[in-house]
Design an enzyme around this catalytic site. Structure first.
Site, PDB file in Angstrom:
ATOM      1  CB  SER A 112       3.787  -7.949   6.792  1.00 42.96           C
ATOM      2  OG  SER A 112       3.523  -6.849   5.972  1.00 42.96           O
ATOM      3  CB  ILE A 152       4.680  -4.323  -3.919  1.00 40.66           C
ATOM      4  CG1 ILE A 152       5.903  -4.982  -3.273  1.00 40.66           C
ATOM      5  CG2 ILE A 152       3.674  -5.401  -4.356  1.00 40.66           C
ATOM      6  CD1 ILE A 152       5.598  -5.754  -1.998  1.00 40.66           C
ATOM      7  N   GLY A 153       3.274  -1.858  -5.494  1.00 41.05           N
ATOM      8  CA  GLY A 153       2.099  -1.367  -6.213  1.00 41.05           C
ATOM      9  C   GLY A 153       2.395  -1.078  -7.665  1.00 41.05           C
ATOM     10  CE1 TYR A 175       2.971  -2.489   7.287  1.00 46.99           C
ATOM     11  CE2 TYR A 175       4.056  -4.520   7.973  1.00 46.99           C
ATOM     12  CZ  TYR A 175       3.538  -3.716   6.975  1.00 46.99           C
ATOM     13  OH  TYR A 175       3.579  -4.140   5.670  1.00 46.99           O
ATOM     14  N   GLY A 203       9.887   1.858  -7.318  1.00 46.27           N
ATOM     15  CA  GLY A 203      10.547   0.792  -6.570  1.00 46.27           C
ATOM     16  C   GLY A 203       9.608  -0.052  -5.737  1.00 46.27           C
ATOM     17  CB  THR A 209      -4.401   1.542  -2.743  1.00 47.18           C
ATOM     18  OG1 THR A 209      -4.091   0.321  -2.057  1.00 47.18           O
ATOM     19  CG2 THR A 209      -5.888   1.586  -3.065  1.00 47.18           C
ATOM     20  N   GLY A 210      -1.543   2.694  -3.208  1.00 50.12           N
ATOM     21  CA  GLY A 210      -0.142   2.727  -2.803  1.00 50.12           C
ATOM     22  C   GLY A 210       0.819   2.494  -3.953  1.00 50.12           C
ATOM     23  CB  ALA A 211       0.502   2.316  -7.503  1.00 54.81           C
TER      24      ALA A 211
END
Length: 282
Positions: free
Chosen positions: A179, A35-36, A193, A33, A27-29
């Protein structure tokens, strides 16, 4: 109970494609630039078929903007041993919608041949945060919906899929992202967050216990400060100086760890929050 024998010499020789035949959802790809994207490239390079999730409206509202999904897919496919035959698929989804996680798991599994071995929950809500004085119920709820609730619902849908007899295959893996909010200094300027990412870290061992019966490992990775094109100038240089190597983490740094966790070599690693910070001095 008998002791397990030592691995044979053949078993000790590393397969150059340790994820051959495995399938993964990242997910989140949504941009090259991030990480995904780096995780997906590593998984594909190891032989996996991959489904990339993206939510372009999120990126369009941020300074880096959105990329064409086809460009991200092409970059991931290029990392495969045989790019012409590599299976790299993609699809959109707003994970603030509580119905979307189950649909996304089903869509990815169907697209990848009816099964899903690896779930990398990499997505997060960027921006819309602040200090204790600045946060309000609205941004707390938005971060909760995207950063935490959607991840738990993704894992729930994944676990239900893995419980089906046809899906009981080796190599079940869940990797979540945190994080470093529990490390010295915390994240006082990103409380919404940090709160939601801390929840994922706290639930890691419980999820690992819950999914053990499905032969699935669950781990959470803290990638530390990673250069995903969100900072420049003197602030960038100041962060770089706090790494012993004198540079930021790059997206492929945590991607190597995550890809290894997806292989059979990591089958004994579960229920852990793992820091991949390059010795960052907080």
């Amino acid at each position: 109970m008998p002791r397990l024998p030592h691995p044979t010499p053949e078993q000790l020789r590393r397969d150059p494609l340790p994820l051959r035949g495995r399938t993964a959802l990242v997910t989140g790809a949504s941009r090259r630039g991030g990480i995904g994207h780096a995780v997906a490239r590593r998984l594909v390079a190891y032989g996996a078929s991959v489904y990339l999730h993206h939510h372009l409206p999120h990126d369009e509202a941020l300074p880096w903007g959105a990329e064409r999904p086809e460009d991200v897919v092409a970059s991931v496919r290029a990392a495969a041993p045989d790019p012409e035959r590599a299976q790299v698929l993609h699809g959109p989804g707003d994970l603030s919608d509580p119905e979307l996680p189950a649909r996304l798991i089903a869509t990815a599994a169907d697209a990848l041949g009816g099964r899903l071995d690896i779930l990398v929950a990499n997505h997060a809500l960027s921006g819309d945060d602040g200090t204790l004085d600045a946060i309000d119920a609205g941004n707390l709820d938005r971060h909760w919906a995207v950063d935490t609730r959607s991840v738990i619902l993704l894992v729930q849908a994944y676990a239900r899929l893995r419980a089906e007899p046809a899906s009981r295959t080796p190599g079940g893996r869940v990797v979540m992202m945190t994080s470093g909010q529990d490390i010295a200094g915390g994240m006082a300027w990103e409380l919404a967050y940090a709160l939601q990412k801390g929840a994922l870290a706290s639930i890691t061992r419980s999820l690992a216990t819950a999914l053990a019966e499905h032969a699935v490992t669950v781990n959470t990775v803290n990638p530390g400060p990673v250069d995903t094109d969100y900072m420049s100038g003197t602030g960038y240089d100041a962060i770089a100086a706090r790494f012993p190597a004198g540079r930021w983490g790059m997206p492929d740094d945590p991607a190597r760890l995550i890809a290894w966790l997806a292989t059979d070599e990591a089958e004994w690693i579960t229920g852990n929050v793992i820091d991949s910070e390059g010795g960052f001095r907080r």
